[in-house]
Design an enzyme around this catalytic site. Sequence first.
Site, PDB file in Angstrom:
ATOM      1  N   ASP A 146       0.866  -1.167   0.000  1.00 46.24           N
ATOM      2  CA  ASP A 146       0.000   0.000   0.000  1.00 46.24           C
ATOM      3  C   ASP A 146       0.907   1.221   0.000  1.00 46.24           C
ATOM      4  O   ASP A 146       1.788   1.339   0.848  1.00 46.24           O
ATOM      5  CB  ASP A 146      -0.932  -0.017   1.216  1.00 46.24           C
ATOM      6  CG  ASP A 146      -2.120   0.880   0.968  1.00 46.24           C
ATOM      7  OD1 ASP A 146      -2.722   0.774  -0.121  1.00 46.24           O
ATOM      8  OD2 ASP A 146      -2.436   1.710   1.826  1.00 46.24           O
ATOM      9  N   ASP A 176       4.757   8.855 -11.184  1.00 41.33           N
ATOM     10  CA  ASP A 176       6.197   8.895 -11.517  1.00 41.33           C
ATOM     11  C   ASP A 176       6.611  10.073 -12.406  1.00 41.33           C
ATOM     12  O   ASP A 176       7.679  10.653 -12.178  1.00 41.33           O
ATOM     13  CB  ASP A 176       6.632   7.575 -12.177  1.00 41.33           C
ATOM     14  CG  ASP A 176       6.869   6.477 -11.143  1.00 41.33           C
ATOM     15  OD1 ASP A 176       6.973   6.799  -9.944  1.00 41.33           O
ATOM     16  OD2 ASP A 176       6.958   5.307 -11.548  1.00 41.33           O
TER      17      ASP A 176
HETATM   18  P1  ITT Z   1      -3.185  -2.128  -5.528  1.00 36.06           P
HETATM   19  O1  ITT Z   1      -4.104  -3.062  -6.268  1.00 36.06           O
HETATM   20  O2  ITT Z   1      -1.867  -2.763  -5.178  1.00 36.06           O
HETATM   21  O3  ITT Z   1      -3.842  -1.454  -4.339  1.00 36.06           O
HETATM   22  P2  ITT Z   1      -3.015   0.565  -6.611  1.00 36.06           P
HETATM   23  O4  ITT Z   1      -2.399   1.104  -7.865  1.00 36.06           O
HETATM   24  O5  ITT Z   1      -4.465   0.877  -6.336  1.00 36.06           O
HETATM   25  O6  ITT Z   1      -2.782  -1.003  -6.613  1.00 36.06           O
HETATM   26  P3  ITT Z   1      -2.370   1.771  -4.011  1.00 36.06           P
HETATM   27  O7  ITT Z   1      -3.713   1.422  -3.456  1.00 36.06           O
HETATM   28  O8  ITT Z   1      -1.170   1.485  -3.171  1.00 36.06           O
HETATM   29  O9  ITT Z   1      -2.098   1.039  -5.412  1.00 36.06           O
HETATM   30  O10 ITT Z   1      -2.426   3.299  -4.419  1.00 36.06           O
HETATM   31  C1  ITT Z   1      -1.349   4.053  -4.554  1.00 36.06           C
HETATM   32  C2  ITT Z   1      -1.471   5.026  -5.711  1.00 36.06           C
HETATM   33  O11 ITT Z   1      -0.317   5.837  -5.612  1.00 36.06           O
HETATM   34  C3  ITT Z   1      -1.469   4.325  -7.055  1.00 36.06           C
HETATM   35  O12 ITT Z   1      -2.664   4.513  -7.728  1.00 36.06           O
HETATM   36  C4  ITT Z   1      -0.347   4.976  -7.819  1.00 36.06           C
HETATM   37  O13 ITT Z   1      -0.922   5.830  -8.770  1.00 36.06           O
HETATM   38  C5  ITT Z   1       0.418   5.793  -6.804  1.00 36.06           C
HETATM   39  N1  ITT Z   1       1.729   5.179  -6.591  1.00 36.06           N
HETATM   40  C6  ITT Z   1       2.082   4.191  -5.716  1.00 36.06           C
HETATM   41  N2  ITT Z   1       3.361   3.853  -5.856  1.00 36.06           N
HETATM   42  C7  ITT Z   1       3.846   4.633  -6.846  1.00 36.06           C
HETATM   43  C8  ITT Z   1       5.090   4.738  -7.475  1.00 36.06           C
HETATM   44  O14 ITT Z   1       6.099   3.952  -7.145  1.00 36.06           O
HETATM   45  N3  ITT Z   1       5.215   5.635  -8.433  1.00 36.06           N
HETATM   46  C9  ITT Z   1       4.198   6.430  -8.797  1.00 36.06           C
HETATM   47  N4  ITT Z   1       2.979   6.392  -8.282  1.00 36.06           N
HETATM   48  C10 ITT Z   1       2.799   5.488  -7.304  1.00 36.06           C
END
Ligand code: ITT
Length: 184
Positions: free
Chosen positions: A65, A142
Amino acid sequence: MRLAFITSNPGKVEEAQIYLSSFGVEVYQLRVEYPEIQADSLEEVAEYGVKWLAERIAGPFFLDDSGLFIPALKCFPGVYSAYVYKTLGVNGILKLMNGVGDRRAYFKSIIAYWDGDLHIFEGRVDGIITEEPKGSGGFGFDPIFRPSGFDRTFAEMTTGEKNRISHRGRALQGFATWLKENLK
Ligand code: ITT
């Protein structure tokens, strides 16, 4: 060993695969929807998700997360990052930052591993929100995040470069070290 990464995000999977393969761990993506509760911290969201999943699927598995925190916006989008990315996108964040002098930001990542017990690993990277999107690599925010000490955004780096300094790379480092110690 093979480990299930429960996520809908292939970008996260690629980063974990590249990082953990050098520790002899093969990561595969398992898409299982789990509730992401509204909470004040990523830790709470991750912990709730793992416990919910542990009642339904066999371990071991892990999830991640993460969020982007912008102090000048009272740490928004933070725990709402996924929703904000889907609705406002990177351009929405740039609009909110219009005229804001303090462009500091950080990413945080919580990796939660379940093997009958819960193990939490976290990582953080500091940087700034750029004036405009740059680069075509990576995913999510990113293109508008430039880590401190670098002149390129995460989207202008290879996955290996991003992993060496990123929030997820740092959480993966803790996870890999733990796996090495505990899976002898
Ligand atoms: P999950 O199914 O793993 O939850 P998700 O993309 O919805 O996938 P999160 O709930 O952790 O992931 O939400 C984090 C958001 O933050 C995600 O939508 C990304 O856009 C952003 N994010 C997370 N890590 C990132 C990274 O390494 N670089 C850029 N954006 C990132």
